[in-house]
Design a protein around this motif. Structure first.
Motif, mmCIF file in Angstrom:
data_model
loop_
_atom_site.group_PDB
_atom_site.id
_atom_site.type_symbol
_atom_site.label_atom_id
_atom_site.label_comp_id
_atom_site.label_asym_id
_atom_site.label_seq_id
_atom_site.Cartn_x
_atom_site.Cartn_y
_atom_site.Cartn_z
ATOM 1 N N VAL A 73 -53.914 -82.997 -73.558
ATOM 2 C CA VAL A 73 -54.462 -83.993 -72.636
ATOM 3 C C VAL A 73 -54.858 -83.328 -71.317
ATOM 4 C CG1 VAL A 73 -53.935 -86.079 -71.307
ATOM 5 C CG2 VAL A 73 -53.179 -85.888 -73.690
ATOM 6 N N ALA A 74 -53.992 -82.502 -70.772
ATOM 7 C CA ALA A 74 -54.273 -81.850 -69.486
ATOM 8 C C ALA A 74 -55.478 -80.914 -69.585
ATOM 9 C CB ALA A 74 -53.041 -81.092 -68.998
ATOM 10 N N ALA A 75 -55.620 -80.198 -70.695
ATOM 11 C CA ALA A 75 -56.761 -79.291 -70.867
ATOM 12 C C ALA A 75 -58.076 -80.073 -70.837
ATOM 13 C CB ALA A 75 -56.625 -78.508 -72.177
ATOM 14 N N LEU A 76 -58.126 -81.191 -71.545
ATOM 15 C CA LEU A 76 -59.340 -81.998 -71.557
ATOM 16 C C LEU A 76 -59.597 -82.615 -70.175
ATOM 17 C CD1 LEU A 76 -60.642 -84.198 -74.362
ATOM 18 C CD2 LEU A 76 -60.675 -85.078 -72.057
ATOM 19 N N CYS A 77 -58.564 -83.095 -69.535
ATOM 20 C CA CYS A 77 -58.720 -83.700 -68.201
ATOM 21 C C CYS A 77 -59.227 -82.675 -67.183
ATOM 22 C CB CYS A 77 -57.402 -84.303 -67.724
ATOM 23 S SG CYS A 77 -56.953 -85.813 -68.596
ATOM 24 N N ARG A 78 -58.721 -81.468 -67.239
ATOM 25 C CA ARG A 78 -59.210 -80.425 -66.323
ATOM 26 C C ARG A 78 -60.675 -80.122 -66.590
ATOM 27 N NH1 ARG A 78 -54.110 -78.242 -67.314
ATOM 28 N NH2 ARG A 78 -54.938 -76.861 -68.915
ATOM 29 N N PHE A 79 -61.047 -80.009 -67.852
ATOM 30 C CA PHE A 79 -62.416 -79.650 -68.224
ATOM 31 C C PHE A 79 -63.413 -80.704 -67.743
ATOM 32 C CE2 PHE A 79 -66.086 -79.385 -71.024
ATOM 33 C CZ PHE A 79 -66.379 -78.032 -70.964
ATOM 34 N N TYR A 80 -63.113 -81.985 -67.978
ATOM 35 C CA TYR A 80 -64.030 -83.069 -67.621
ATOM 36 C C TYR A 80 -63.711 -83.722 -66.269
ATOM 37 C CZ TYR A 80 -66.210 -82.959 -72.214
ATOM 38 O OH TYR A 80 -66.904 -82.583 -73.338
ATOM 39 N N LEU A 103 -50.205 -103.696 -73.699
ATOM 40 C CA LEU A 103 -50.926 -102.799 -72.809
ATOM 41 C C LEU A 103 -50.183 -102.797 -71.489
ATOM 42 C CD1 LEU A 103 -53.571 -101.132 -72.541
ATOM 43 C CD2 LEU A 103 -54.682 -103.242 -71.784
ATOM 44 N N LYS A 104 -49.961 -101.616 -70.916
ATOM 45 C CA LYS A 104 -49.259 -101.578 -69.634
ATOM 46 C C LYS A 104 -49.707 -100.381 -68.813
ATOM 47 C CE LYS A 104 -44.947 -99.116 -69.787
ATOM 48 N NZ LYS A 104 -43.524 -99.216 -69.672
ATOM 49 N N TRP A 105 -49.487 -100.504 -67.520
ATOM 50 C CA TRP A 105 -49.801 -99.450 -66.562
ATOM 51 C C TRP A 105 -48.508 -98.736 -66.186
ATOM 52 C CZ3 TRP A 105 -53.296 -96.532 -64.352
ATOM 53 C CH2 TRP A 105 -53.025 -95.917 -63.129
ATOM 54 N N GLY A 106 -48.505 -97.410 -66.316
ATOM 55 C CA GLY A 106 -47.377 -96.605 -65.860
ATOM 56 C C GLY A 106 -46.049 -97.053 -66.428
ATOM 57 N N GLY A 107 -45.012 -96.852 -65.627
ATOM 58 C CA GLY A 107 -43.677 -97.289 -66.012
ATOM 59 C C GLY A 107 -42.862 -96.223 -66.710
ATOM 60 N N GLY A 108 -41.782 -96.678 -67.346
ATOM 61 C CA GLY A 108 -40.854 -95.776 -68.008
ATOM 62 C C GLY A 108 -41.433 -95.155 -69.263
ATOM 63 N N LEU A 109 -40.712 -94.180 -69.767
ATOM 64 C CA LEU A 109 -41.188 -93.428 -70.930
ATOM 65 C C LEU A 109 -40.475 -93.815 -72.208
ATOM 66 C CD1 LEU A 109 -41.390 -89.961 -69.155
ATOM 67 C CD2 LEU A 109 -43.168 -91.703 -69.389
ATOM 68 N N GLY A 110 -39.402 -94.570 -72.111
ATOM 69 C CA GLY A 110 -38.688 -95.050 -73.283
ATOM 70 C C GLY A 110 -38.233 -93.944 -74.226
ATOM 71 N N GLY A 111 -38.022 -92.745 -73.697
ATOM 72 C CA GLY A 111 -37.578 -91.637 -74.539
ATOM 73 C C GLY A 111 -38.673 -91.038 -75.407
ATOM 74 N N HIS A 112 -39.923 -91.448 -75.210
ATOM 75 C CA HIS A 112 -41.036 -90.965 -76.046
ATOM 76 C C HIS A 112 -41.438 -89.560 -75.594
ATOM 77 C CE1 HIS A 112 -44.834 -90.780 -78.129
ATOM 78 N NE2 HIS A 112 -44.534 -91.918 -78.751
ATOM 79 N N ASN A 113 -41.209 -88.573 -76.455
ATOM 80 C CA ASN A 113 -41.451 -87.181 -76.085
ATOM 81 C C ASN A 113 -42.921 -86.861 -75.834
ATOM 82 O OD1 ASN A 113 -38.750 -86.442 -76.069
ATOM 83 N ND2 ASN A 113 -38.749 -86.071 -78.267
ATOM 84 N N GLY A 114 -43.825 -87.535 -76.510
ATOM 85 C CA GLY A 114 -45.246 -87.331 -76.246
ATOM 86 C C GLY A 114 -45.609 -87.770 -74.839
ATOM 87 N N LEU A 115 -45.120 -88.944 -74.446
ATOM 88 C CA LEU A 115 -45.360 -89.433 -73.084
ATOM 89 C C LEU A 115 -44.706 -88.529 -72.055
ATOM 90 C CD1 LEU A 115 -44.867 -93.293 -73.484
ATOM 91 C CD2 LEU A 115 -47.026 -92.046 -73.249
ATOM 92 N N LYS A 116 -43.489 -88.072 -72.340
ATOM 93 C CA LYS A 116 -42.787 -87.180 -71.409
ATOM 94 C C LYS A 116 -43.621 -85.938 -71.118
ATOM 95 C CE LYS A 116 -38.028 -88.322 -72.682
ATOM 96 N NZ LYS A 116 -36.802 -87.802 -73.343
ATOM 97 N N ASP A 117 -44.200 -85.338 -72.163
ATOM 98 C CA ASP A 117 -44.974 -84.120 -71.948
ATOM 99 C C ASP A 117 -46.280 -84.406 -71.201
ATOM 100 O OD1 ASP A 117 -44.966 -81.213 -72.374
ATOM 101 O OD2 ASP A 117 -46.807 -81.620 -73.502
ATOM 102 N N ILE A 118 -46.893 -85.543 -71.474
ATOM 103 C CA ILE A 118 -48.110 -85.907 -70.742
ATOM 104 C C ILE A 118 -47.784 -86.075 -69.262
ATOM 105 C CG2 ILE A 118 -49.859 -87.705 -70.414
ATOM 106 C CD1 ILE A 118 -49.774 -88.086 -73.505
ATOM 107 N N VAL A 119 -46.702 -86.764 -68.945
ATOM 108 C CA VAL A 119 -46.290 -86.953 -67.554
ATOM 109 C C VAL A 119 -46.009 -85.600 -66.898
ATOM 110 C CG1 VAL A 119 -44.430 -87.854 -66.089
ATOM 111 C CG2 VAL A 119 -45.483 -89.320 -67.822
ATOM 112 N N THR A 120 -45.330 -84.717 -67.605
ATOM 113 C CA THR A 120 -45.039 -83.394 -67.065
ATOM 114 C C THR A 120 -46.327 -82.633 -66.763
ATOM 115 O OG1 THR A 120 -42.923 -83.258 -68.228
ATOM 116 C CG2 THR A 120 -43.928 -81.168 -67.560
ATOM 117 N N GLN A 121 -47.261 -82.665 -67.693
ATOM 118 C CA GLN A 121 -48.510 -81.908 -67.529
ATOM 119 C C GLN A 121 -49.435 -82.517 -66.474
ATOM 120 O OE1 GLN A 121 -49.399 -78.943 -69.001
ATOM 121 N NE2 GLN A 121 -47.357 -78.864 -69.884
#
Length: 188
Positions: A73-80, A103-121
């Protein structure tokens, strides 16, 4: 919106698992748009760009495995030069019953590792999420096994119905009309 990301794990062995609900959603949208996602090494994922009339949109399915989704996700976001508030991440959600979609904006990650890594990146939790309910196994220790296995027939039907119902809202999501999208999705 400029980017819709579907989360999942690459490989045939994961294709029908609960954890791949995000991939399934993006695949259905690509089918509807009559486009094909193709491997793109610079984004470490399957990727397509849609440029039509008033639509300029990227679709992405990270092929880095769930725990490293943020790299893609971060690689694509940087490129575009896509900002976090221009992203919708579609993912499986343990805290919603099969058949539910929210559908929701922001908030907690609920232990979802994919979301955790996106937030980190990305360095922020401030992006849109389309949560596809898969239910919870009832035991924390059973979660990994649960998400990495296909749902039963009844659950699969309900999950697919949630995907189909939420896909009907993609024109509102693309336009950034999240209030209308949420109203329609959450009152169905």
């Amino acid at each position: 919106m400029k980017l819709i990301v579907g989360l999942g794990n690459p490989g045939k062995e994961y294709a029908s698992t609960r954890h791949n609900a995000g991939f399934h959603w993006v695949d259905c949208l690509a089918d509807e748009l009559k486009i094909l996602l193709k491997p793109e090494t610079r984004f470490q994922g399957l990727y397509a760009r849609v440029t039509r009339e008033d639509t300029d949109l990227c679709l992405l399915e990270p092929q880095t495995f769930m725990n490293r989704s943020g790299q893609s996700v971060a690689a694509l976001c940087r490129f575009y030069k896509i900002q976090p508030d221009e992203i919708v991440v579609v993912h499986d959600e343990l805290d919603l019953a099969p058949g539910a979609a929210k559908l929701k904006w922001g908030g907690g990650l609920g232990g979802h590792n994919g979301l955790k890594d996106i937030v980190t990146q990305l360095g922020t939790k401030d992006f849109w999420r389309l949560r596809i309910g898969i239910g919870h196994p009832g035991d924390r220790d059973a979660v990994v096994r649960y998400v990495l296995h296909p749902p039963g027939k009844e659950e699969a039907v309900m999950i697919n119905e949630a995907i189909d119902r939420s896909l009907q809202l993609w024109p509102l999501i693309i336009q950034g009309d999240f209030q209308s999208a949420m109203l329609k999705l959450h009152t169905q």
